[in-house]
Design a protein around this motif. Sequence first.
Motif, PDB file in Angstrom:
ATOM      1  N   ALA A 158      -5.421   8.262   2.544  1.00 16.27           N
ATOM      2  CA  ALA A 158      -5.647   6.825   2.670  1.00 16.27           C
ATOM      3  C   ALA A 158      -4.388   6.031   2.357  1.00 16.27           C
ATOM      4  O   ALA A 158      -3.476   6.509   1.681  1.00 16.27           O
ATOM      5  CB  ALA A 158      -6.768   6.387   1.734  1.00 16.27           C
ATOM      6  N   LEU A 189       0.827  -1.198   0.000  1.00 14.78           N
ATOM      7  CA  LEU A 189       0.000   0.000   0.000  1.00 14.78           C
ATOM      8  C   LEU A 189       0.867   1.255   0.000  1.00 14.78           C
ATOM      9  O   LEU A 189       1.944   1.284   0.600  1.00 14.78           O
ATOM     10  CB  LEU A 189      -0.901   0.020   1.237  1.00 14.78           C
ATOM     11  N   THR A 241      -3.620   2.943   0.114  1.00 12.33           N
ATOM     12  CA  THR A 241      -4.301   2.254  -0.983  1.00 12.33           C
ATOM     13  C   THR A 241      -3.317   1.391  -1.765  1.00 12.33           C
ATOM     14  O   THR A 241      -2.121   1.672  -1.790  1.00 12.33           O
ATOM     15  CB  THR A 241      -4.940   3.243  -1.978  1.00 12.33           C
ATOM     16  N   TRP A 244      -6.469   1.458  -6.221  1.00 15.42           N
ATOM     17  CA  TRP A 244      -7.508   1.903  -5.289  1.00 15.42           C
ATOM     18  C   TRP A 244      -8.663   0.901  -5.175  1.00 15.42           C
ATOM     19  O   TRP A 244      -9.792   1.281  -4.903  1.00 15.42           O
ATOM     20  CB  TRP A 244      -8.057   3.278  -5.695  1.00 15.42           C
ATOM     21  N   SER A 258      -1.534  -2.856   5.834  1.00 15.28           N
ATOM     22  CA  SER A 258      -2.600  -2.159   6.565  1.00 15.28           C
ATOM     23  C   SER A 258      -2.263  -1.949   8.031  1.00 15.28           C
ATOM     24  O   SER A 258      -2.653  -0.930   8.628  1.00 15.28           O
ATOM     25  CB  SER A 258      -3.920  -2.914   6.423  1.00 15.28           C
ATOM     26  N   THR A 293      -6.327  11.298  -8.256  1.00 13.64           N
ATOM     27  CA  THR A 293      -5.272  11.610  -7.300  1.00 13.64           C
ATOM     28  C   THR A 293      -5.292  13.087  -6.938  1.00 13.64           C
ATOM     29  O   THR A 293      -5.410  13.957  -7.809  1.00 13.64           O
ATOM     30  CB  THR A 293      -3.900  11.238  -7.889  1.00 13.64           C
ATOM     31  N   GLN A 337     -12.770   9.727  -4.445  1.00 16.89           N
ATOM     32  CA  GLN A 337     -13.426   8.539  -4.997  1.00 16.89           C
ATOM     33  C   GLN A 337     -14.860   8.910  -5.390  1.00 16.89           C
ATOM     34  O   GLN A 337     -15.803   8.685  -4.627  1.00 16.89           O
ATOM     35  CB  GLN A 337     -13.439   7.407  -3.971  1.00 16.89           C
ATOM     36  N   LYS A 393      -8.250  -1.453  -2.910  1.00 19.46           N
ATOM     37  CA  LYS A 393      -8.129  -1.625  -1.462  1.00 19.46           C
ATOM     38  C   LYS A 393      -7.793  -0.273  -0.874  1.00 19.46           C
ATOM     39  O   LYS A 393      -6.749   0.317  -1.197  1.00 19.46           O
ATOM     40  CB  LYS A 393      -7.046  -2.643  -1.111  1.00 19.46           C
ATOM     41  N   VAL A 394      -8.692   0.237  -0.046  1.00 19.89           N
ATOM     42  CA  VAL A 394      -8.542   1.593   0.493  1.00 19.89           C
ATOM     43  C   VAL A 394      -8.761   1.543   1.989  1.00 19.89           C
ATOM     44  O   VAL A 394      -9.810   1.082   2.464  1.00 19.89           O
ATOM     45  CB  VAL A 394      -9.553   2.564  -0.157  1.00 19.89           C
ATOM     46  N   TYR A 395      -7.774   2.054   2.732  1.00 15.26           N
ATOM     47  CA  TYR A 395      -7.862   2.135   4.185  1.00 15.26           C
ATOM     48  C   TYR A 395      -7.759   3.595   4.571  1.00 15.26           C
ATOM     49  O   TYR A 395      -6.674   4.193   4.529  1.00 15.26           O
ATOM     50  CB  TYR A 395      -6.743   1.325   4.848  1.00 15.26           C
ATOM     51  N   GLY A 396      -8.893   4.202   4.883  1.00  9.31           N
ATOM     52  CA  GLY A 396      -8.889   5.608   5.249  1.00  9.31           C
ATOM     53  C   GLY A 396      -8.138   5.871   6.522  1.00  9.31           C
ATOM     54  O   GLY A 396      -8.082   5.033   7.424  1.00  9.31           O
ATOM     55  N   HIS A 439     -10.860   6.642  -9.059  1.00 11.89           N
ATOM     56  CA  HIS A 439     -10.353   7.644  -8.127  1.00 11.89           C
ATOM     57  C   HIS A 439      -9.612   8.693  -8.942  1.00 11.89           C
ATOM     58  O   HIS A 439      -9.228   8.458 -10.080  1.00 11.89           O
ATOM     59  CB  HIS A 439      -9.391   7.021  -7.117  1.00 11.89           C
TER      60      HIS A 439
END
Length: 226
Positions: free
Chosen positions: A214, A42, A216, A220, A95, A84, A49, A222-225, A82
């Motif tokens: 995020a 990531l 990512t 994008w 993660s 950028t 998004q 897989k996105v972890y805010g 998404h």
Amino acid sequence: MLNAEQLQQLYSRANEKTLATWSVNPGCGRVREAAYYDPYKLAITSGIQPALSDPLHGLLHELHQLAVTDTKADVMPFTGLHFTFLAITMPLYHSEDIATVDPELFAIFAQQAKDLPVTISNLRLVALPNQLLIAGTPDEAGQAAKEAFAGALVKTPWREKLRERHGDIPLPPPFWHSTLLRYQAEFLPTRFRDYFKTRQTHHFGDVSAPVQLAFTNYNWTKVYGC
């Protein structure tokens, strides 16, 4: 900071340069052995998004159809749309690393851009020798926030991560874009070139969404805010 007309001219010049490159390189050239980005790790990045509009859905559908039997063509998944805002690092993380990130990054983002609604308008295709992008013109508030966020980060140790990600180009990078297609060779094959040529003057509407920071993966999905 580029105004709307200057940014559109920049996109046009990029297209002209790519068309000239294609004209003297009719084949795909050398196949890339390495992936553009690590497919599993990531990156820390920021962007929007937006909802997948009908014009963009149609665009992706057509690109997926062109790529269906070509293993070298990596088309953005429908769930990965998404745009950028500012990419901060290369893909270096997992993660579980989110909890270890210097909180100064979160504080700077919160001050400069967190949840800022951004609209990108006049979306158009932009071609690179082996990629197709969708790019547009941001609203003034989004443009100013991007400049402020980059300017604040380069005054901190995060500037080293930015340099690793972007090289020595002036920050922030001027394009407001999403990469729709990456091709694992030097140049796009004829069918993608022809597709671009027939649609390079088309406009694909506008998108709007709040800016988020995020972790990512490269596309994008897989996105972890954070």
